[in-house]
Design a protein around this motif. Structure first.
Motif, PDB file in Angstrom:
ATOM      1  N   GLU A   1      32.300   2.596 -78.611  1.00  0.00           N
ATOM      2  CA  GLU A   1      32.186   3.995 -79.015  1.00  0.00           C
ATOM      3  C   GLU A   1      31.013   4.675 -78.309  1.00  0.00           C
ATOM      4  O   GLU A   1      31.098   5.833 -77.916  1.00  0.00           O
ATOM      5  N   MET A   2      29.926   3.944 -78.117  1.00  0.00           N
ATOM      6  CA  MET A   2      28.772   4.501 -77.410  1.00  0.00           C
ATOM      7  C   MET A   2      29.158   4.894 -75.992  1.00  0.00           C
ATOM      8  O   MET A   2      28.855   6.000 -75.531  1.00  0.00           O
ATOM      9  N   LEU A   3      29.851   4.003 -75.277  1.00  0.00           N
ATOM     10  CA  LEU A   3      30.253   4.305 -73.900  1.00  0.00           C
ATOM     11  C   LEU A   3      31.258   5.451 -73.855  1.00  0.00           C
ATOM     12  O   LEU A   3      31.195   6.304 -72.963  1.00  0.00           O
ATOM     13  N   VAL A   4      32.178   5.488 -74.802  1.00  0.00           N
ATOM     14  CA  VAL A   4      33.170   6.570 -74.838  1.00  0.00           C
ATOM     15  C   VAL A   4      32.473   7.911 -75.043  1.00  0.00           C
ATOM     16  O   VAL A   4      32.771   8.891 -74.352  1.00  0.00           O
ATOM     17  N   ARG A   5      31.547   7.971 -75.986  1.00  0.00           N
ATOM     18  CA  ARG A   5      30.850   9.236 -76.251  1.00  0.00           C
ATOM     19  C   ARG A   5      30.016   9.687 -75.047  1.00  0.00           C
ATOM     20  O   ARG A   5      29.988  10.868 -74.718  1.00  0.00           O
ATOM     21  N   PHE A   6      29.346   8.762 -74.398  1.00  0.00           N
ATOM     22  CA  PHE A   6      28.561   9.137 -73.215  1.00  0.00           C
ATOM     23  C   PHE A   6      29.479   9.574 -72.078  1.00  0.00           C
ATOM     24  O   PHE A   6      29.137  10.469 -71.311  1.00  0.00           O
ATOM     25  N   GLN A   7      30.643   8.948 -71.948  1.00  0.00           N
ATOM     26  CA  GLN A   7      31.598   9.355 -70.916  1.00  0.00           C
ATOM     27  C   GLN A   7      32.121  10.763 -71.193  1.00  0.00           C
ATOM     28  O   GLN A   7      32.265  11.565 -70.265  1.00  0.00           O
ATOM     29  N   LEU A   8      32.382  11.078 -72.457  1.00  0.00           N
ATOM     30  CA  LEU A   8      32.892  12.404 -72.809  1.00  0.00           C
ATOM     31  C   LEU A   8      31.911  13.520 -72.455  1.00  0.00           C
ATOM     32  O   LEU A   8      32.320  14.618 -72.078  1.00  0.00           O
ATOM     33  N   ILE A   9      30.628  13.249 -72.589  1.00  0.00           N
ATOM     34  CA  ILE A   9      29.646  14.280 -72.253  1.00  0.00           C
ATOM     35  C   ILE A   9      29.138  14.144 -70.822  1.00  0.00           C
ATOM     36  O   ILE A   9      28.240  14.876 -70.400  1.00  0.00           O
ATOM     37  N   GLY A  10      29.729  13.212 -70.070  1.00  0.00           N
ATOM     38  CA  GLY A  10      29.365  13.034 -68.671  1.00  0.00           C
ATOM     39  C   GLY A  10      27.991  12.417 -68.476  1.00  0.00           C
ATOM     40  O   GLY A  10      27.309  12.736 -67.510  1.00  0.00           O
ATOM     41  N   GLY A  11      27.588  11.532 -69.383  1.00  0.00           N
ATOM     42  CA  GLY A  11      26.240  10.992 -69.310  1.00  0.00           C
ATOM     43  C   GLY A  11      26.138   9.512 -69.039  1.00  0.00           C
ATOM     44  O   GLY A  11      25.074   8.938 -69.251  1.00  0.00           O
ATOM     45  N   ILE A  12      27.209   8.889 -68.552  1.00  0.00           N
ATOM     46  CA  ILE A  12      27.147   7.441 -68.283  1.00  0.00           C
ATOM     47  C   ILE A  12      26.039   7.121 -67.285  1.00  0.00           C
ATOM     48  O   ILE A  12      25.317   6.145 -67.446  1.00  0.00           O
ATOM     49  N   ASP A  13      25.902   7.955 -66.257  1.00  0.00           N
ATOM     50  CA  ASP A  13      24.885   7.676 -65.238  1.00  0.00           C
ATOM     51  C   ASP A  13      23.461   7.970 -65.726  1.00  0.00           C
ATOM     52  O   ASP A  13      22.501   7.550 -65.101  1.00  0.00           O
ATOM     53  N   GLU A  14      23.331   8.693 -66.835  1.00  0.00           N
ATOM     54  CA  GLU A  14      22.009   8.999 -67.363  1.00  0.00           C
ATOM     55  C   GLU A  14      21.646   8.178 -68.587  1.00  0.00           C
ATOM     56  O   GLU A  14      20.843   8.601 -69.409  1.00  0.00           O
ATOM     57  N   MET A  15      22.225   7.014 -68.723  1.00  0.00           N
ATOM     58  CA  MET A  15      21.948   6.175 -69.890  1.00  0.00           C
ATOM     59  C   MET A  15      20.667   5.363 -69.741  1.00  0.00           C
ATOM     60  O   MET A  15      20.279   4.647 -70.669  1.00  0.00           O
ATOM     61  N   ALA A  16      19.982   5.473 -68.625  1.00  0.00           N
ATOM     62  CA  ALA A  16      18.757   4.693 -68.404  1.00  0.00           C
ATOM     63  C   ALA A  16      17.710   4.988 -69.476  1.00  0.00           C
ATOM     64  O   ALA A  16      17.004   4.082 -69.923  1.00  0.00           O
ATOM     65  N   ASP A  17      17.617   6.255 -69.906  1.00  0.00           N
ATOM     66  CA  ASP A  17      16.651   6.591 -70.963  1.00  0.00           C
ATOM     67  C   ASP A  17      17.010   5.899 -72.273  1.00  0.00           C
ATOM     68  O   ASP A  17      16.125   5.453 -73.008  1.00  0.00           O
ATOM     69  N   LEU A  18      18.298   5.808 -72.556  1.00  0.00           N
ATOM     70  CA  LEU A  18      18.739   5.118 -73.770  1.00  0.00           C
ATOM     71  C   LEU A  18      18.333   3.652 -73.721  1.00  0.00           C
ATOM     72  O   LEU A  18      17.791   3.108 -74.689  1.00  0.00           O
ATOM     73  N   TRP A  19      18.574   3.017 -72.586  1.00  0.00           N
ATOM     74  CA  TRP A  19      18.242   1.587 -72.483  1.00  0.00           C
ATOM     75  C   TRP A  19      16.740   1.365 -72.582  1.00  0.00           C
ATOM     76  O   TRP A  19      16.297   0.411 -73.220  1.00  0.00           O
ATOM     77  N   SER A  20      15.942   2.228 -71.966  1.00  0.00           N
ATOM     78  CA  SER A  20      14.486   2.031 -72.044  1.00  0.00           C
ATOM     79  C   SER A  20      13.985   2.264 -73.465  1.00  0.00           C
ATOM     80  O   SER A  20      13.071   1.577 -73.923  1.00  0.00           O
ATOM     81  N   GLY A  21      14.584   3.211 -74.187  1.00  0.00           N
ATOM     82  CA  GLY A  21      14.211   3.424 -75.585  1.00  0.00           C
ATOM     83  C   GLY A  21      14.532   2.216 -76.451  1.00  0.00           C
ATOM     84  O   GLY A  21      13.729   1.804 -77.300  1.00  0.00           O
ATOM     85  N   TRP A  22      15.696   1.637 -76.210  1.00  0.00           N
ATOM     86  CA  TRP A  22      16.067   0.452 -76.991  1.00  0.00           C
ATOM     87  C   TRP A  22      15.283  -0.773 -76.551  1.00  0.00           C
ATOM     88  O   TRP A  22      15.031  -1.682 -77.340  1.00  0.00           O
ATOM     89  N   GLU A  23      14.875  -0.795 -75.315  1.00  0.00           N
ATOM     90  CA  GLU A  23      14.008  -1.885 -74.849  1.00  0.00           C
ATOM     91  C   GLU A  23      12.696  -1.855 -75.633  1.00  0.00           C
ATOM     92  O   GLU A  23      12.229  -2.887 -76.121  1.00  0.00           O
ATOM     93  N   GLU A  24      12.127  -0.668 -75.793  1.00  0.00           N
ATOM     94  CA  GLU A  24      10.905  -0.526 -76.588  1.00  0.00           C
ATOM     95  C   GLU A  24      11.160  -0.905 -78.038  1.00  0.00           C
ATOM     96  O   GLU A  24      10.307  -1.516 -78.689  1.00  0.00           O
ATOM     97  N   TRP A  25      12.341  -0.563 -78.580  1.00  0.00           N
ATOM     98  CA  TRP A  25      12.685  -0.909 -79.957  1.00  0.00           C
ATOM     99  C   TRP A  25      12.722  -2.422 -80.129  1.00  0.00           C
ATOM    100  O   TRP A  25      12.213  -2.949 -81.118  1.00  0.00           O
TER     101      TRP A  25
END
Length: 162
Positions: free
Chosen positions: A56-80
């Motif tokens: 669902e996360m990938l589908v939602r990011f694809q719908l808003i055209g943000g798959i290529d901008e997920m780096a911020d999400l991964w770095s936030g979860w890395e800190e988490w």
């Protein structure tokens, strides 16, 4: 009663009060770590649904055209995950504090993030920088979960022996 018995009673009472005082001063630290953990879990519900799902996360990011901008999400979860390692390894009981609603569990959220990252790496063509970011994130997750799983398994071992 003898003077020694009275002194021993006084020392026991003082130790008891000291332990209660320590517990009371430690509660804000535990609550703060709990709040930090649950904040990201709540934010994930917007990005990955309730209960959270990697697909669902990938589908939602694809719908808003943000798959290529997920780096911020991964770095936030890395800190988490790093914060999770620090808080749950030093305060082992925190791993047993359940999340508010059952469908927003921190364990489920962590699994959904790892699933989403795995699916992105294995099934979606992404920029090279994102692949490097995800690989680093998986290394951090592996380091973070090791001590937590060790603490949890030691609690399970104590419960099994009892």
């Amino acid at each position: 009663e003898s003077l020694g018995a009275i002194e021993l009673t006084f020392v026991e009472a003082a130790l008891g009060l000291g332990l209660v005082a320590l517990l009371i001063t430690y509660l804000p630290t535990i609550y703060s770590a709990y709040q930090r953990r649950e904040r990201e879990v709540s934010l994930l519900s917007v990005r990955a649904g309730i209960p959270p799902s990697g697909v669902e996360m990938l589908v939602r990011f694809q719908l808003i055209g943000g798959i290529d901008e997920m780096a911020d999400l991964w770095s936030g979860w890395e800190e988490w995950f790093v914060d999770l390692e620090e808080s749950h390894a030093s305060m082992g009981s925190l791993a047993h504090f359940r999340s508010g609603p059952p469908e927003n569990s921190w364990v489920t959220a962590a699994g959904a993030v790892m699933d989403g990252a795995s699916l992105l790496l294995s099934s979606v063509e992404v920029e090279y920088e994102n692949v490097l970011s995800l690989t680093k994130t998986f290394q951090v997750i592996e380091q973070a979960l090791g001590p937590i799983l060790t603490v949890r398994s030691s609690y399970s071992g104590v419960a099994a022996r009892a």
